[in-house]
Design an enzyme around this catalytic site. Structure first.
Site, PDB file in Angstrom:
ATOM      1  N   ARG A   1      29.306  31.556   7.900  1.00  0.00           N
ATOM      2  CA  ARG A   1      30.069  31.668   9.133  1.00  0.00           C
ATOM      3  C   ARG A   1      30.969  30.443   9.301  1.00  0.00           C
ATOM      4  O   ARG A   1      32.100  30.537   9.763  1.00  0.00           O
ATOM      5  CB  ARG A   1      29.147  31.823  10.348  1.00  0.00           C
ATOM      6  CG  ARG A   1      29.899  31.718  11.678  1.00  0.00           C
ATOM      7  CD  ARG A   1      29.062  32.139  12.877  1.00  0.00           C
ATOM      8  NE  ARG A   1      27.710  31.654  12.857  1.00  0.00           N
ATOM      9  CZ  ARG A   1      27.325  30.409  13.186  1.00  0.00           C
ATOM     10  NH1 ARG A   1      28.232  29.513  13.535  1.00  0.00           N
ATOM     11  NH2 ARG A   1      26.052  30.078  13.156  1.00  0.00           N
TER      12      ARG A   1
ATOM     13  N   ASP B   1      53.545  35.664  17.184  1.00  0.00           N
ATOM     14  CA  ASP B   1      52.935  36.721  16.379  1.00  0.00           C
ATOM     15  C   ASP B   1      53.960  37.108  15.321  1.00  0.00           C
ATOM     16  O   ASP B   1      54.985  37.711  15.613  1.00  0.00           O
ATOM     17  CB  ASP B   1      52.583  37.913  17.266  1.00  0.00           C
ATOM     18  CG  ASP B   1      51.849  39.017  16.508  1.00  0.00           C
ATOM     19  OD1 ASP B   1      52.002  39.093  15.270  1.00  0.00           O
ATOM     20  OD2 ASP B   1      51.145  39.811  17.143  1.00  0.00           O
TER      21      ASP B   1
ATOM     22  N   LYS C   1      48.041  44.047   8.032  1.00  0.00           N
ATOM     23  CA  LYS C   1      49.349  44.654   7.868  1.00  0.00           C
ATOM     24  C   LYS C   1      50.017  44.170   6.576  1.00  0.00           C
ATOM     25  O   LYS C   1      49.496  44.407   5.491  1.00  0.00           O
ATOM     26  CB  LYS C   1      50.192  44.380   9.105  1.00  0.00           C
ATOM     27  CG  LYS C   1      49.473  44.643  10.435  1.00  0.00           C
ATOM     28  CD  LYS C   1      48.905  46.042  10.563  1.00  0.00           C
ATOM     29  CE  LYS C   1      48.496  46.429  11.976  1.00  0.00           C
ATOM     30  NZ  LYS C   1      47.426  45.606  12.582  1.00  0.00           N
TER      31      LYS C   1
ATOM     32  N   TYR D   1      52.839  43.847  21.999  1.00  0.00           N
ATOM     33  CA  TYR D   1      51.946  44.793  21.321  1.00  0.00           C
ATOM     34  C   TYR D   1      50.859  45.251  22.289  1.00  0.00           C
ATOM     35  O   TYR D   1      50.317  44.459  23.065  1.00  0.00           O
ATOM     36  CB  TYR D   1      51.343  44.121  20.093  1.00  0.00           C
ATOM     37  CG  TYR D   1      50.138  44.815  19.518  1.00  0.00           C
ATOM     38  CD1 TYR D   1      50.196  46.169  19.155  1.00  0.00           C
ATOM     39  CD2 TYR D   1      48.940  44.144  19.335  1.00  0.00           C
ATOM     40  CE1 TYR D   1      49.084  46.816  18.636  1.00  0.00           C
ATOM     41  CE2 TYR D   1      47.825  44.774  18.811  1.00  0.00           C
ATOM     42  CZ  TYR D   1      47.899  46.109  18.467  1.00  0.00           C
ATOM     43  OH  TYR D   1      46.798  46.749  17.963  1.00  0.00           O
TER      44      TYR D   1
END
Length: 380
Positions: free
Chosen positions: A50, A175, A200, A103
């Site tokens: 982690r 972004d 993406k 978005y």
């Protein structure tokens, strides 16, 4: 000798050959924990996956190099990256400015989650710098920008937004998912942090979900890393490996996405059923000059509106065959969607609601002639 070409960095940054075996591909370190050489005696600094994992480290170093940043951090999703950043830089009573056409997932995070936590926000048309400057408050900690925006493909002048944010003592967050670091590097334009859904274009093959942050300031990077470890929404080793594999071909894929999108735009712009094509590469697009200045090319995302309204938009989505009806974007295959009922349904009834006659395309890397033929058939 220093090599800093984008494609070279994509293939080599953070990806030295394995010291023990000579493997040229970073291994998948599919482990949760690491043997220690005595209490606190960490091998290479790794103790628990982690906190850090060598496969994830390779991805993070690669992304930092591609964005010309000081520190990269990889997450389980783009939304996990956004949430971690905001809870690092903001707290109850602070204020953030987001785009007037943000978005849908970002809008939902602010309006349904962080607002309940006490974070205040305003949605402002960022193509109007004066409006953004007026919206700044003493409590504003960040201006949150998308360029191009999703799904209306508006362009924001990143350098101007950086100036406004910094004049008010705030950070500029960009972004950069739609552009990818190949087409645009916001940190070089004055941004403080860059957000990606690596699902993406960076991953590029529709086979992995992930997110990333890249920052200019190492101290901010340390603060985010603390929250990343504490909150725990990290990229797993196999996901990091898939994303790193995708990043290697980002440059060549983006060239094809962009050239295909231009051919699709040309076909749509002259079609009688199409009311308007939204694409920053068009000379009459309001943001064309800014995009020309801050981007290498205009991207693989195209939106358009139908003259006959919502039902016509739905029919086009239903009739397309090579363009797969689905959410997401940036993969090698082309996708089509109806934002008002799909990716941006959360904005319904709000000032960010998108037009019902809008169709969004993620133009893939198939043969351009086939893509154009499929759209023309769907338009009827």
């Amino acid at each position: 000798m220093t090599f800093d070409g984008f494609e070279t960095l994509a293939i080599h940054a953070g990806q030295e050959a394995d010291a023990e075996t000579g493997a040229v591909v970073v291994p998948i370190y599919q482990t949760s924990t690491y043997a220690q050489d005595g209490v606190g005696g960490l091998r290479g600094g790794y103790e628990y996956s982690r906190t850090a994992n060598p496969t994830r480290t390779a991805l993070e170093e690669c992304l930092a190099a591609l964005e010309s940043g000081a520190r990269g951090l990889a997450f389980a999703s783009g939304m996990a990256a956004e949430d971690t950043l905001l809870r690092t830089i903001a707290g109850p009573g602070d204020h953030v400015i987001i785009p007037g056409d943000a978005y849908g997932g970002t809008f939902r995070l602010f309006s349904k989650v962080l607002e309940r936590w006490g974070l205040e926000w305003d949605a402002v048309d960022q193509t109007d710098p004066a409006a953004v400057r007026r919206a700044m408050r003493p409590s504003t900690v960040a201006v949150w920008t998308e360029s191009p925006t999703n799904p209306l493909l508006n362009i924001t002048d990143i350098e101007t937004m950086a100036e406004i944010a910094h004049d008010g003592g705030a950070l500029l967050v960009v972004d950069n998912t739609f552009a990818s670091p190949y087409l645009q590097r916001p940190l070089l334009l004055g941004a403080d942090a860059v957000v990606h859904s690596t699902t993406k274009y960076v991953g590029g093959h529709s086979d992995v979900v992930g997110g990333a942050l890249v920052v200019a300031d190492p101290e901010l990077g340390e603060r985010i890393a603390f929250h990343q470890n504490t909150m725990g929404a990290v990229a797993g080793p196999f996901d990091a490996w898939l994303t790193l594999r995708g990043a290697k071909t980002l440059g060549v894929r983006m060239d094809r996405h962009c050239s295909n999108a231009e051919k699709v735009v040309e076909a749509l712009a002259g079609h009688p059923a199409v009311r308007e094509v939204l694409y920053p590469g068009l000379p009459d697009h309001p943001g064309h000059k800014v995009a020309e200045r801050q981007m290498r090319a205009f991207g693989g995302m195209v939106s358009f509106r139908l003259r006959d309204g919502e039902e016509a938009a739905l029919r086009v989505c239903d009739r397309a065959r090579l363009f797969t009806l689905g959410e997401s974007l940036g993969g090698v295959e082309s996708l089509i969607e109806h934002p008002a009922r799909m990716t941006h349904a959360s904005t319904a009834g709000s000032p960010l609601e998108v037009p019902a006659d809008l169709v969004r395309l993620s133009v893939g890397i198939e043969s351009a002639d086939d893509l154009v033929a499929d759209l023309l058939a769907a338009l009827g």
